[in-house]
Scaffold this motif. Sequence first.
Motif, PDB file in Angstrom:
ATOM      1  N   UNK A   1      -3.209   8.077   3.103  1.00 37.03           N
ATOM      2  CA  UNK A   1      -2.293   7.729   4.190  1.00 37.03           C
ATOM      3  C   UNK A   1      -2.959   6.841   5.236  1.00 37.03           C
ATOM      4  N   UNK A   2      -4.130   7.261   5.701  1.00 43.18           N
ATOM      5  CA  UNK A   2      -4.813   6.505   6.761  1.00 43.18           C
ATOM      6  C   UNK A   2      -5.197   5.110   6.274  1.00 43.18           C
TER       7      UNK A   2
ATOM      8  N   UNK B   1       3.880   9.339  10.471  1.00 43.76           N
ATOM      9  CA  UNK B   1       2.700   9.842  11.172  1.00 43.76           C
ATOM     10  C   UNK B   1       2.531   9.037  12.456  1.00 43.76           C
ATOM     11  N   UNK B   2       1.697   9.499  13.395  1.00 45.55           N
ATOM     12  CA  UNK B   2       1.448   8.720  14.613  1.00 45.55           C
ATOM     13  C   UNK B   2       0.865   7.352  14.258  1.00 45.55           C
TER      14      UNK B   2
ATOM     15  N   UNK C   1      -2.201  -2.205   6.412  1.00 41.75           N
ATOM     16  CA  UNK C   1      -1.113  -2.884   7.123  1.00 41.75           C
ATOM     17  C   UNK C   1      -1.658  -3.565   8.377  1.00 41.75           C
ATOM     18  N   UNK C   2      -2.444  -2.831   9.145  1.00 44.03           N
ATOM     19  CA  UNK C   2      -2.975  -3.356  10.405  1.00 44.03           C
ATOM     20  C   UNK C   2      -3.860  -4.576  10.188  1.00 44.03           C
ATOM     21  N   UNK C   3      -4.620  -4.587   9.082  1.00 43.85           N
ATOM     22  CA  UNK C   3      -5.531  -5.700   8.808  1.00 43.85           C
ATOM     23  C   UNK C   3      -4.846  -6.845   8.075  1.00 43.85           C
ATOM     24  N   UNK C   4      -3.538  -6.715   7.813  1.00 44.05           N
ATOM     25  CA  UNK C   4      -2.752  -7.742   7.135  1.00 44.05           C
ATOM     26  C   UNK C   4      -3.175  -7.914   5.675  1.00 44.05           C
TER      27      UNK C   4
ATOM     28  N   UNK D   1       0.858  -1.186   0.000  1.00 41.00           N
ATOM     29  CA  UNK D   1       0.000   0.000   0.000  1.00 41.00           C
ATOM     30  C   UNK D   1       0.891   1.231   0.000  1.00 41.00           C
ATOM     31  N   UNK D   2       0.528   2.215  -0.795  1.00 42.82           N
ATOM     32  CA  UNK D   2       1.380   3.393  -0.937  1.00 42.82           C
ATOM     33  C   UNK D   2       0.505   4.617  -1.188  1.00 42.82           C
TER      34      UNK D   2
END
Length: 313
Positions: A131-132, A151-152, A138-141, A98-99
């Motif tokens: 971005x979000x 970013x935070x 990434x978090x959801x694989x 993802x980009x």
Amino acid sequence: MNITIKQLRAFAAVADAGSFTEAATRLYLTQSGLSLLVKELEGELGVRLFDRSTRRISLTVAGADFYPLALRVLQDLDSAVNSALQLQDVQRGAIRIACTPLYSAGLMPAAMDAYKREFPAIHIKLLDSLNEVALQRVASDEVDFSVAPTRPISQNIVQQPLFRDRFRLICPVNHPLVSGRRVSWKEALQFPFVTLPTDYTRQLQADLAAHSPSLILRPAQQVAFLTTALGMVKFGHGIAALPSSAIHMVAFFGLAAVDVEAPVVDRQICFFQRRGKTLSPAAESFREFLIRFTSDLSSLPESGTVPRDAWFS
């Protein structure tokens, strides 16, 4: 039942060779060791697999029935091992990345093209994302990793610095700031600006204010997409400040890129990966390749109109 691969290989070797002596030679075993493996297999199955005589070895009816099944197991295992070795050697595999739109438009396609010359069998799937959304993927694989400005992040995400991307002014080629010299933000802010979404504009303003409270960015136009900003600049609605990774698009719009300083403003671009996730050999290979690829970004042209092939020379 506890049948082992060694037992199956011993059985297949004897069946193929028609001789315990020849099979033991092929497998680099002693004849007694090979005979023991076959006996253990017969014990596990509860049937005799070979008829033995002083002159010849032949398969029993049960052995003939079992032979193609054993052979299929060994072939499947060899295929699986070979496949794993190919993955380890990066001879094949798939990568999902993802980009954010800016880096999906130039950096990633150029890097993917260079990488594919080395590893043509690797398939790379690029998901251009805000971005979000890139971090959510990434978090959801859903992807192996993402590339985006720092970013935070949440605790289940790890970010690793990749490269710093310096801001430059994007102007029409006949603009007063296109003079072959470096200009200051104080000079640049005298002209109308076309900016990108709110968080982008807010961070740029914070960077300028940290240098001097007198540097105030007042957008004349604020748009959502990079291509819209470049189109607005082309037709005289203002100038823009964009990271150097956008420079490859400047020539397509007939624009010029100009160095700007006092202060030098840049963005930290990072890898984002799910914490605790081990990348596949292919994904790890591309990650390492991208580190090397982006280390050469400093060689991009610094000012003036950028040649169309600047990114791909």
